[in-house]
Design an enzyme around this catalytic site. Sequence first.
Site, PDB file in Angstrom:
ATOM      1  N   GLY A  97     -28.908   5.392  14.864  1.00 52.12           N
ATOM      2  CA  GLY A  97     -30.056   6.183  14.092  1.00 52.12           C
ATOM      3  C   GLY A  97     -29.519   6.596  12.657  1.00 52.12           C
ATOM      4  O   GLY A  97     -29.802   6.794  11.943  1.00 52.12           O
TER       5      GLY A  97
ATOM      6  N   ARG B 269       0.494   4.177   7.811  1.00 50.08           N
ATOM      7  CA  ARG B 269       0.093   4.603   9.164  1.00 50.08           C
ATOM      8  C   ARG B 269      -0.581   5.868   9.160  1.00 50.08           C
ATOM      9  O   ARG B 269      -0.612   6.479  10.313  1.00 50.08           O
ATOM     10  CB  ARG B 269       1.625   4.664   9.926  1.00 50.08           C
ATOM     11  CG  ARG B 269       2.230   3.250  10.182  1.00 50.08           C
ATOM     12  CD  ARG B 269       3.531   3.518  10.598  1.00 50.08           C
ATOM     13  NE  ARG B 269       4.339   2.253  10.913  1.00 50.08           N
ATOM     14  CZ  ARG B 269       4.034   1.006  11.838  1.00 50.08           C
ATOM     15  NH1 ARG B 269       3.302   1.479  12.984  1.00 50.08           N
ATOM     16  NH2 ARG B 269       4.736   0.097  11.761  1.00 50.08           N
TER      17      ARG B 269
ATOM     18  N   TYR C 152      -7.215  -9.183   9.710  1.00 52.25           N
ATOM     19  CA  TYR C 152      -6.473  -8.074  10.191  1.00 52.25           C
ATOM     20  C   TYR C 152      -7.500  -6.707  10.531  1.00 52.25           C
ATOM     21  O   TYR C 152      -8.289  -6.574   9.634  1.00 52.25           O
ATOM     22  CB  TYR C 152      -5.459  -7.641   9.328  1.00 52.25           C
ATOM     23  CG  TYR C 152      -4.414  -6.635  10.164  1.00 52.25           C
ATOM     24  CD1 TYR C 152      -3.861  -7.188  11.250  1.00 52.25           C
ATOM     25  CD2 TYR C 152      -4.536  -5.199   9.606  1.00 52.25           C
ATOM     26  CE1 TYR C 152      -3.042  -5.999  11.965  1.00 52.25           C
ATOM     27  CE2 TYR C 152      -3.727  -4.271  10.522  1.00 52.25           C
ATOM     28  CZ  TYR C 152      -2.920  -4.383  11.534  1.00 52.25           C
ATOM     29  OH  TYR C 152      -2.650  -3.855  12.079  1.00 52.25           O
TER      30      TYR C 152
ATOM     31  N   TYR D 296      -5.971   7.327  16.871  1.00 53.08           N
ATOM     32  CA  TYR D 296      -5.934   6.655  15.426  1.00 53.08           C
ATOM     33  C   TYR D 296      -6.729   5.550  15.292  1.00 53.08           C
ATOM     34  O   TYR D 296      -6.300   4.468  15.897  1.00 53.08           O
ATOM     35  CB  TYR D 296      -4.429   6.747  15.193  1.00 53.08           C
ATOM     36  CG  TYR D 296      -4.492   5.998  13.702  1.00 53.08           C
ATOM     37  CD1 TYR D 296      -4.602   6.712  12.472  1.00 53.08           C
ATOM     38  CD2 TYR D 296      -3.571   4.765  13.570  1.00 53.08           C
ATOM     39  CE1 TYR D 296      -4.656   6.119  11.408  1.00 53.08           C
ATOM     40  CE2 TYR D 296      -3.501   4.143  12.297  1.00 53.08           C
ATOM     41  CZ  TYR D 296      -3.958   4.992  11.197  1.00 53.08           C
ATOM     42  OH  TYR D 296      -3.813   4.529   9.938  1.00 53.08           O
TER      43      TYR D 296
ATOM     44  N   TYR E  89       0.554   8.458  14.728  1.00 59.93           N
ATOM     45  CA  TYR E  89       0.989   7.761  15.810  1.00 59.93           C
ATOM     46  C   TYR E  89       2.141   8.962  16.144  1.00 59.93           C
ATOM     47  O   TYR E  89       2.605   9.456  15.177  1.00 59.93           O
ATOM     48  CB  TYR E  89       1.950   6.654  15.526  1.00 59.93           C
ATOM     49  CG  TYR E  89       0.909   5.382  15.046  1.00 59.93           C
ATOM     50  CD1 TYR E  89       0.874   4.263  15.808  1.00 59.93           C
ATOM     51  CD2 TYR E  89       0.484   5.418  13.609  1.00 59.93           C
ATOM     52  CE1 TYR E  89       0.406   3.040  15.143  1.00 59.93           C
ATOM     53  CE2 TYR E  89      -0.149   4.264  12.924  1.00 59.93           C
ATOM     54  CZ  TYR E  89      -0.262   3.253  13.721  1.00 59.93           C
ATOM     55  OH  TYR E  89      -0.871   1.930  13.152  1.00 59.93           O
TER      56      TYR E  89
ATOM     57  N   ASP F 249     -13.956   0.137   6.579  1.00 56.90           N
ATOM     58  CA  ASP F 249     -12.956  -0.851   6.301  1.00 56.90           C
ATOM     59  C   ASP F 249     -13.408  -1.494   7.603  1.00 56.90           C
ATOM     60  O   ASP F 249     -13.018  -1.174   8.804  1.00 56.90           O
ATOM     61  CB  ASP F 249     -11.865  -0.222   6.607  1.00 56.90           C
ATOM     62  CG  ASP F 249     -10.592  -1.109   6.681  1.00 56.90           C
ATOM     63  OD1 ASP F 249     -10.615  -2.362   7.028  1.00 56.90           O
ATOM     64  OD2 ASP F 249      -9.427  -0.592   6.860  1.00 56.90           O
TER      65      ASP F 249
ATOM     66  N   GLN G   4     -22.640  15.502 -16.956  1.00 57.31           N
ATOM     67  CA  GLN G   4     -23.350  15.940 -18.107  1.00 57.31           C
ATOM     68  C   GLN G   4     -24.530  16.746 -18.154  1.00 57.31           C
ATOM     69  O   GLN G   4     -24.997  17.110 -16.811  1.00 57.31           O
ATOM     70  CB  GLN G   4     -23.907  14.587 -18.901  1.00 57.31           C
ATOM     71  CG  GLN G   4     -22.817  13.208 -19.188  1.00 57.31           C
ATOM     72  CD  GLN G   4     -21.692  13.885 -20.213  1.00 57.31           C
ATOM     73  OE1 GLN G   4     -20.330  13.433 -19.732  1.00 57.31           O
ATOM     74  NE2 GLN G   4     -22.062  14.571 -20.934  1.00 57.31           N
ATOM     75  N   SER G   5     -24.730  17.447 -19.186  1.00 52.22           N
ATOM     76  CA  SER G   5     -26.158  18.288 -19.281  1.00 52.22           C
ATOM     77  C   SER G   5     -26.318  19.358 -18.249  1.00 52.22           C
ATOM     78  O   SER G   5     -26.988  19.428 -17.305  1.00 52.22           O
ATOM     79  CB  SER G   5     -27.358  17.448 -18.999  1.00 52.22           C
ATOM     80  OG  SER G   5     -27.275  16.227 -19.887  1.00 52.22           O
TER      81      SER G   5
ATOM     82  N   LYS H 280      -7.432   5.493   8.418  1.00 48.62           N
ATOM     83  CA  LYS H 280      -7.729   6.842   7.674  1.00 48.62           C
ATOM     84  C   LYS H 280      -9.081   6.903   7.157  1.00 48.62           C
ATOM     85  O   LYS H 280      -9.870   6.004   7.152  1.00 48.62           O
ATOM     86  CB  LYS H 280      -6.777   6.891   6.536  1.00 48.62           C
ATOM     87  CG  LYS H 280      -5.567   7.973   6.496  1.00 48.62           C
ATOM     88  CD  LYS H 280      -6.171   9.278   6.898  1.00 48.62           C
ATOM     89  CE  LYS H 280      -4.860  10.063   7.552  1.00 48.62           C
ATOM     90  NZ  LYS H 280      -5.308  11.383   8.039  1.00 48.62           N
TER      91      LYS H 280
ATOM     92  N   LYS I  68      -6.244   5.078   1.738  1.00 45.62           N
ATOM     93  CA  LYS I  68      -5.081   5.616   2.358  1.00 45.62           C
ATOM     94  C   LYS I  68      -5.025   7.292   2.162  1.00 45.62           C
ATOM     95  O   LYS I  68      -3.742   7.742   1.830  1.00 45.62           O
ATOM     96  CB  LYS I  68      -3.762   4.900   1.801  1.00 45.62           C
ATOM     97  CG  LYS I  68      -3.726   3.678   1.728  1.00 45.62           C
ATOM     98  CD  LYS I  68      -3.858   2.617   2.995  1.00 45.62           C
ATOM     99  CE  LYS I  68      -3.643   1.263   2.898  1.00 45.62           C
ATOM    100  NZ  LYS I  68      -4.899   0.557   3.181  1.00 45.62           N
TER     101      LYS I  68
END
Length: 377
Positions: free
Chosen positions: A105, A266, A92, A229, A360, A13, A242-243, A232, A134
């Site tokens: 690296g 938060r 933001y 913080y 927090y 993010d 499959q398979s 998240k 979140k």
Amino acid sequence: MAEKVTLSVIKADVGSVAGHSCPHPSMIAKAKELLDGGVKSKIINDFQISRSGDDMEFIMTHNSGENAKEVHELAWNAFIAAADEAKRLKLYAAGQDLLTDAFSGNVRGQGPGAAEVEFEERKAESVVVFMADKCGPSAYSLPICRTFMDPFTTTGLVIDPRAHQGYDFEVVDVIDHKRVVMSAPAEMYDLLTLLGDTTRYAVKRVIHKELGIAAVISTEKLNITAGKYVGKDDPVMVVRCQSGFPALGEVLQPFAFPALVAGWMRGSHYGAWFPCASEESTPTFYDGPPRVVCIGFQVSNGKIQGIEPPNSAPGKHVPVDMFSGKEWDYVRNKAMEICLYIRGHGPFMPAIVSPDELEYTTRPSVLKKLEPRMEPL
Ligand code: 13P
Ligand code: 13P
Ligand code: MG
Ligand code: MG
């Protein structure tokens, strides 16, 4: 021997419009420029950019294996370019998940999350990528257990001779940075003893003894990496289907239960996991609900094969958006009902995470202020 293909999903993010909701289109365009350059210079074979809420996911194929420096550097530079665009536009939390100034690296430990798997392409390589917003990496533990351990979910465990032997699970302790590999069904109860503690344990990989890695999850704990913080983890998971591996439907069914996951609002609340299409993943209710998006495609000759989206220019291929269908409306409605119920608790547990997990807190300062007034009982 056929050349091995690596599928690398690297996510971060790096800024969004209107709080923690959605990356700006020009951030995605900047990242795309860089990844297009990566295809031209043959660092990667192919890529798709997707998003879940405010998180951007780079889904890339290449032949350089897991933790390849040039692939991680390409992703890092694409996130930097998107973050610079976010800063320019004053978006933001611009650069939110980029914890260091310089690439060293490998993206691991620097903020972005990564789920990578190297394999020899099967005759048909069906893959799904889950992208959450979140919540933390242990959110995937319950659906993973249902798919890979529970014969009442995955009938394949009972009737498919290749799946019948069960799977190995690499479990990580995200606090002490340890891992252990355990087998199901033999050690199923021991496995659940650990995984039931979603504050500490998460599944990193699921492995089939002959077919190799079936699933891999980004388990980087961002707040632990950063020491404070910063948002998240919003983890991704890759599952091969499959398979001998579970059928696609056996992988999706567990998401019809809107499990309570930690990391909403938060990073400090529990909410019911809400499966939705990528386009519908913008958090619009109390910074949530916590989302999970799932896209599916084939990895064919090192390239990502999807479908032509409706009303698009011919030749444009996108993955199949698994939770976009109306059948998931039922689950979404149920998730909202649970979210409204749990919100009724306001700042009381169990709506909020335990004091140790709070992202927090005012507790130390409140306790300090009250110290002179605290009396023995
Ligand atoms: P596979 O045998 O390829 O796993 O397919 C099973 C199936 O038909 C899914 O429902
Ligand atoms: P993200 O981790 O998705 O950036 O969200 C942070 C948050 O606190 C939303 O309430
Ligand atoms: Mg954010
Ligand atoms: Mg997010």
